[in-house]
Design a protein around this motif. Structure first.
Motif, PDB file in Angstrom:
ATOM      1  N   ASN A  23       0.980  -1.232   0.022  1.00  0.00           N
ATOM      2  CA  ASN A  23       0.371  -0.084   0.675  1.00  0.00           C
ATOM      3  C   ASN A  23       0.738   1.466  -0.002  1.00  0.00           C
ATOM      4  O   ASN A  23       0.245   1.851  -0.753  1.00  0.00           O
ATOM      5  CB  ASN A  23      -1.156   0.116   0.795  1.00  0.00           C
ATOM      6  CG  ASN A  23      -1.786  -1.220   0.960  1.00  0.00           C
ATOM      7  OD1 ASN A  23      -2.760  -1.736  -0.164  1.00  0.00           O
ATOM      8  ND2 ASN A  23      -2.710  -1.693   1.964  1.00  0.00           N
ATOM      9  N   TYR A  24       2.340   0.838   0.721  1.00  0.00           N
ATOM     10  CA  TYR A  24       2.923   2.643   0.719  1.00  0.00           C
ATOM     11  C   TYR A  24       3.540   3.231  -0.588  1.00  0.00           C
ATOM     12  O   TYR A  24       3.944   3.577  -1.031  1.00  0.00           O
ATOM     13  CB  TYR A  24       3.518   2.128   1.762  1.00  0.00           C
ATOM     14  CG  TYR A  24       4.933   3.140   2.093  1.00  0.00           C
ATOM     15  CD1 TYR A  24       5.037   4.526   1.996  1.00  0.00           C
ATOM     16  CD2 TYR A  24       6.268   3.409   1.548  1.00  0.00           C
ATOM     17  CE1 TYR A  24       5.451   5.541   2.820  1.00  0.00           C
ATOM     18  CE2 TYR A  24       7.635   3.568   1.353  1.00  0.00           C
ATOM     19  CZ  TYR A  24       7.384   5.258   2.388  1.00  0.00           C
ATOM     20  OH  TYR A  24       8.167   5.658   2.107  1.00  0.00           O
ATOM     21  N   TRP A  25       3.974   1.135  -1.183  1.00  0.00           N
ATOM     22  CA  TRP A  25       4.953   0.957  -2.785  1.00  0.00           C
ATOM     23  C   TRP A  25       3.382   1.718  -3.607  1.00  0.00           C
ATOM     24  O   TRP A  25       3.490   2.890  -4.035  1.00  0.00           O
ATOM     25  CB  TRP A  25       4.859  -0.134  -3.470  1.00  0.00           C
ATOM     26  CG  TRP A  25       5.336  -0.170  -4.313  1.00  0.00           C
ATOM     27  CD1 TRP A  25       4.868  -0.312  -5.660  1.00  0.00           C
ATOM     28  CD2 TRP A  25       6.743   0.167  -5.003  1.00  0.00           C
ATOM     29  NE1 TRP A  25       5.533  -0.224  -6.943  1.00  0.00           N
ATOM     30  CE2 TRP A  25       6.394  -0.194  -5.954  1.00  0.00           C
ATOM     31  CE3 TRP A  25       8.173   0.462  -4.274  1.00  0.00           C
ATOM     32  CZ2 TRP A  25       7.944   0.549  -6.793  1.00  0.00           C
ATOM     33  CZ3 TRP A  25       9.667   0.931  -4.930  1.00  0.00           C
ATOM     34  CH2 TRP A  25       9.012   0.827  -6.130  1.00  0.00           C
ATOM     35  N   SER A  26       2.093   1.881  -3.553  1.00  0.00           N
ATOM     36  CA  SER A  26       1.515   2.185  -4.416  1.00  0.00           C
ATOM     37  C   SER A  26       1.147   3.551  -4.166  1.00  0.00           C
ATOM     38  O   SER A  26       0.584   4.594  -5.117  1.00  0.00           O
ATOM     39  CB  SER A  26      -0.082   1.466  -4.221  1.00  0.00           C
ATOM     40  OG  SER A  26      -1.863   1.923  -4.822  1.00  0.00           O
ATOM     41  N   ASN A  27       0.997   3.811  -2.698  1.00  0.00           N
ATOM     42  CA  ASN A  27       0.244   5.622  -2.195  1.00  0.00           C
ATOM     43  C   ASN A  27       2.015   6.215  -2.462  1.00  0.00           C
ATOM     44  O   ASN A  27       1.725   7.543  -4.279  1.00  0.00           O
ATOM     45  CB  ASN A  27       0.033   5.803  -0.933  1.00  0.00           C
ATOM     46  CG  ASN A  27      -0.923   4.902  -1.337  1.00  0.00           C
ATOM     47  OD1 ASN A  27      -1.863   4.958  -1.775  1.00  0.00           O
ATOM     48  ND2 ASN A  27      -0.545   4.726   0.798  1.00  0.00           N
ATOM     49  N   GLY A  28       2.982   5.886  -3.245  1.00  0.00           N
ATOM     50  CA  GLY A  28       4.366   6.786  -3.280  1.00  0.00           C
ATOM     51  C   GLY A  28       3.790   6.212  -4.818  1.00  0.00           C
ATOM     52  O   GLY A  28       4.953   7.721  -5.565  1.00  0.00           O
TER      53      GLY A  28
END
Length: 124
Positions: A23-28
């Motif tokens: 999720n952090y990757w996607s938001n990034g």
């Protein structure tokens, strides 16, 4: 050869983020796509890395693989130039949401690719 190994290390670090926090990757991805320099950074980095792979493929254990990856990166950079910044941004946001469930397994695959790049570039 050290550039290719360094690129492998970068892939390992980024892959670990994908595995641990998809999720952090996607938001990034979404946040990065909003930056002014997003499109040109993506094009330039792929083009630079692709050219280095093409120029230094013979310094690795798998020169044909590195050559193919280099040309693939150059081809992708050219494609990004052709579609333009606006469509590139739209694709980044769409793919960050669409492929969120795939980030963890893709991160596992790219983690091993990074290890393999390091192995074939320093074990000659």
């Amino acid at each position: 050869m050290y550039f290719i190994a360094s690129f492998g290390l970068l892939i390992i670090v980024l892959s670990a983020i994908m595995i641990i926090a998809p999720n952090y990757w996607s938001n990034g991805i979404v946040q990065f796509s909003k930056k002014e320099y997003f499109h040109w950074f993506e094009v330039t980095s792929r083009l630079l890395i692709g050219c280095v792979f093409v120029l230094y493929n013979e310094t690795t254990q798998q020169p044909m693989l590195i050559l193919a990856l280099g040309y693939l990166l150059i081809f992708v950079a050219t494609g990004l130039l052709c579609i333009g910044s606006s469509k590139h941004r739209q694709f980044a946001v769409w793919s960050a949401d669409k492929f969120k469930p795939v980030f963890r397994p893709a991160g596992c695959g790219s983690f091993f690719l990074g290890m393999y790049l390091i192995y074939i570039s320093i074990s000659i």
